[in-house]
Design a protein around this motif. Structure first.
Motif, PDB file in Angstrom:
ATOM      1  N   MET A 132       0.832  -1.208   0.000  1.00 23.15           N
ATOM      2  CA  MET A 132       0.000   0.000   0.000  1.00 23.15           C
ATOM      3  C   MET A 132       0.861   1.250   0.000  1.00 23.15           C
ATOM      4  SD  MET A 132      -3.411  -0.729   2.299  1.00 23.15           S
ATOM      5  CE  MET A 132      -2.615  -1.482   3.715  1.00 23.15           C
ATOM      6  N   ALA A 133       1.964   1.214   0.748  1.00 25.03           N
ATOM      7  CA  ALA A 133       2.865   2.368   0.752  1.00 25.03           C
ATOM      8  C   ALA A 133       3.465   2.582  -0.636  1.00 25.03           C
ATOM      9  CB  ALA A 133       3.968   2.159   1.786  1.00 25.03           C
ATOM     10  N   ALA A 134       3.880   1.494  -1.289  1.00 31.17           N
ATOM     11  CA  ALA A 134       4.425   1.615  -2.649  1.00 31.17           C
ATOM     12  C   ALA A 134       3.367   2.146  -3.603  1.00 31.17           C
ATOM     13  CB  ALA A 134       4.941   0.258  -3.124  1.00 31.17           C
ATOM     14  N   GLU A 135       2.150   1.653  -3.481  1.00 34.35           N
ATOM     15  CA  GLU A 135       1.057   2.097  -4.353  1.00 34.35           C
ATOM     16  C   GLU A 135       0.792   3.595  -4.204  1.00 34.35           C
ATOM     17  OE1 GLU A 135      -3.522   0.646  -5.306  1.00 34.35           O
ATOM     18  OE2 GLU A 135      -2.720   0.461  -3.271  1.00 34.35           O
ATOM     19  N   ALA A 136       0.934   4.095  -2.979  1.00 43.53           N
ATOM     20  CA  ALA A 136       0.640   5.502  -2.718  1.00 43.53           C
ATOM     21  C   ALA A 136       1.632   6.446  -3.385  1.00 43.53           C
ATOM     22  CB  ALA A 136       0.622   5.756  -1.214  1.00 43.53           C
ATOM     23  N   VAL A 137       2.845   5.976  -3.664  1.00 43.45           N
ATOM     24  CA  VAL A 137       3.885   6.886  -4.173  1.00 43.45           C
ATOM     25  C   VAL A 137       4.342   6.567  -5.592  1.00 43.45           C
ATOM     26  CG1 VAL A 137       4.735   7.267  -1.823  1.00 43.45           C
ATOM     27  CG2 VAL A 137       5.844   5.539  -3.254  1.00 43.45           C
ATOM     28  N   CYS A 138       3.943   5.442  -6.142  1.00 47.30           N
ATOM     29  CA  CYS A 138       4.486   5.020  -7.439  1.00 47.30           C
ATOM     30  C   CYS A 138       3.872   5.831  -8.576  1.00 47.30           C
ATOM     31  CB  CYS A 138       4.208   3.536  -7.665  1.00 47.30           C
ATOM     32  SG  CYS A 138       5.010   2.871  -9.146  1.00 47.30           S
ATOM     33  N   PRO A 139       4.678   6.344  -9.492  1.00 46.79           N
ATOM     34  CA  PRO A 139       4.128   7.031 -10.667  1.00 46.79           C
ATOM     35  C   PRO A 139       3.226   6.096 -11.471  1.00 46.79           C
ATOM     36  CG  PRO A 139       6.492   7.406 -10.498  1.00 46.79           C
ATOM     37  CD  PRO A 139       6.157   6.345  -9.502  1.00 46.79           C
ATOM     38  N   SER A 140       2.262   6.690 -12.173  1.00 48.89           N
ATOM     39  CA  SER A 140       1.275   5.892 -12.902  1.00 48.89           C
ATOM     40  C   SER A 140       1.744   5.489 -14.292  1.00 48.89           C
ATOM     41  CB  SER A 140      -0.034   6.671 -13.018  1.00 48.89           C
ATOM     42  OG  SER A 140       0.179   7.907 -13.701  1.00 48.89           O
ATOM     43  N   ALA A 141       2.883   6.001 -14.742  1.00 45.21           N
ATOM     44  CA  ALA A 141       3.351   5.707 -16.089  1.00 45.21           C
ATOM     45  C   ALA A 141       3.705   4.231 -16.229  1.00 45.21           C
ATOM     46  CB  ALA A 141       4.562   6.567 -16.429  1.00 45.21           C
ATOM     47  N   GLN A 142       3.407   3.673 -17.391  1.00 43.68           N
ATOM     48  CA  GLN A 142       3.733   2.285 -17.660  1.00 43.68           C
ATOM     49  C   GLN A 142       5.244   2.071 -17.575  1.00 43.68           C
ATOM     50  OE1 GLN A 142       1.216   0.131 -18.237  1.00 43.68           O
ATOM     51  NE2 GLN A 142       2.579  -1.640 -18.282  1.00 43.68           N
ATOM     52  N   GLY A 143       5.648   0.976 -16.946  1.00 39.73           N
ATOM     53  CA  GLY A 143       7.068   0.651 -16.861  1.00 39.73           C
ATOM     54  C   GLY A 143       7.786   1.260 -15.685  1.00 39.73           C
TER      55      GLY A 143
END
Length: 358
Positions: free
Chosen positions: A279-290
């Motif tokens: 969940m922490a990773a999901e909150a900060v990860c950019p949405s761009a593919q790759g």
């Protein structure tokens, strides 16, 4: 402090610590945290050695490292700048001397420190001027340790890094701005970190001792062996300690071991920790593919009981992202940031609290 052998991570350039033909700039990286201070020196290309639009070269390899197990002090005014300088400057001079470099040959410094975001005001005010007085004109970057962990793990690629140890924090960037999730300490957060896992495991041990639902006899036996005391003596052993997060985290490997032995309560704790980290990773990860996601820190050495559910959670929550191995640690990241400052190619975004550059 003691000087260590030259060190470097995979894919980080030649093992002799040089950065190739024509290099003449020296850079310093430092990693400061609860386990002490590590300082490393590396040689890189100077800013005028390549066209401004050229791609940055490989991350530098340390030509030498100085390690001290005594942490830099933190007081009411934040991280103690005077204490940091009293450790950093002698280490830098030792490394420069050992490398046969002049003191004024230092081009850039990056200090990554735990607590920089909230306790680093004194460092940001004092270090650039003090380092310039010691070594002449020098670029200085002061970074949160989560930022140097990111740089060590992913370099300057967009993505997210989950750094797990006693606590847990996730940092992400699209190279325009930083995003942070958790890292708020064991009372307010650090969900899924070592102290969080250890506390959950000890609570399950106490439930078994009481005969309450949700207890685990395996965890109770592990707790008795770990602390050499029956469960009803644990409050007296734990509550007076000033290093409670570290003490709690010391029980996390026992929880992982019980999970590996198929104790259902311990396995459930590890799955819950994996959900929190994802969940922490999901909150900060950019949405761009790759976008890339990396895990770094000692927490992930607990192995399959945490990593298997974590990889599954990341795949479900971040299907557009690619989970990759961390290339290096926070000290590698500090050297990378310093090298990019010296080369004039730093792509990681500046931030007043997380990555200040002068």
């Amino acid at each position: 402090m003691t000087a260590a052998e030259p060190a470097g991570g995979p894919g980080r350039g030649p093992s002799d610590g040089s950065a190739g033909t024509g290099c003449s700039a020296w850079v310093l990286g430092a990693d400061s945290g609860g386990s002490g201070l590590r300082v490393a020196l590396a040689r890189v290309a100077p800013a005028d050695a390549a066209p401004p639009d050229a791609d940055a070269g490989p991350a530098p390899v340390a030509a030498g490292t100085v390690v001290s197990s005594e942490p830099v002090r933190t007081g009411p005014g934040g991280i103690d700048a005077e204490h940091m300088l009293s450790r950093l400057v002698p280490a830098a001079r030792t490394l420069l001397t050992d490398a046969g470099a002049q003191a004024d040959g230092l081009s850039a410094v990056c200090v990554g420190a735990a607590g920089m975001a909230t306790l680093g005001e004194g460092l940001r005010a004092a270090l650039p001027g003090a380092l310039a007085a010691e070594f002449g004109p020098v670029r200085v970057a002061l970074a949160a340790d989560a930022v140097t962990a990111y740089a060590g793990a992913l370099g300057e690629s967009p993505g997210a890094v989950v750094a797990g140890g006693t606590g847990l924090i996730a940092m992400g960037t699209d190279l325009r701005a930083w995003q942070r999730a958790d890292g708020w300490g064991h009372l307010l957060g650090d969900c899924g970190g070592g102290a969080w896992i250890g506390q959950a495991g000890l609570q399950a041990a106490m439930r078994d001792f009481d005969g309450r639902e949700g207890g685990s006899r395996a965890l109770r036996e592990r707790a008795e062996a770990r602390f050499d005391a029956p469960p009803d003596k644990l409050p007296g052993l734990l509550y007076p300690r000033t290093d409670r997060p570290a003490v709690l985290a010391s029980f996390a490997p026992d929880v992982a071991a019980c999970a590996a032995e198929e104790d259902p309560v311990a396995a459930g704790i590890m799955r819950a920790a994996a959900r929190e980290a994802a969940m922490a990773a999901e909150a900060v990860c950019p949405s761009a593919q790759g976008a890339e996601v990396a895990l770094t820190g000692g927490l992930f050495r607990t192995g399959a009981p945490l990593l298997e559910p974590l990889r599954a959670e990341l795949g479900r929550r971040l299907p557009h992202a690619r989970v990759v191995a961390a290339e290096g640690g926070p000290l590698d990241g500090a050297l990378l940031v310093a090298a990019r400052l010296a080369e004039g190619t730093l792509r990681l975004p500046p931030d007043d609290a997380l990555l200040s550059v002068s």
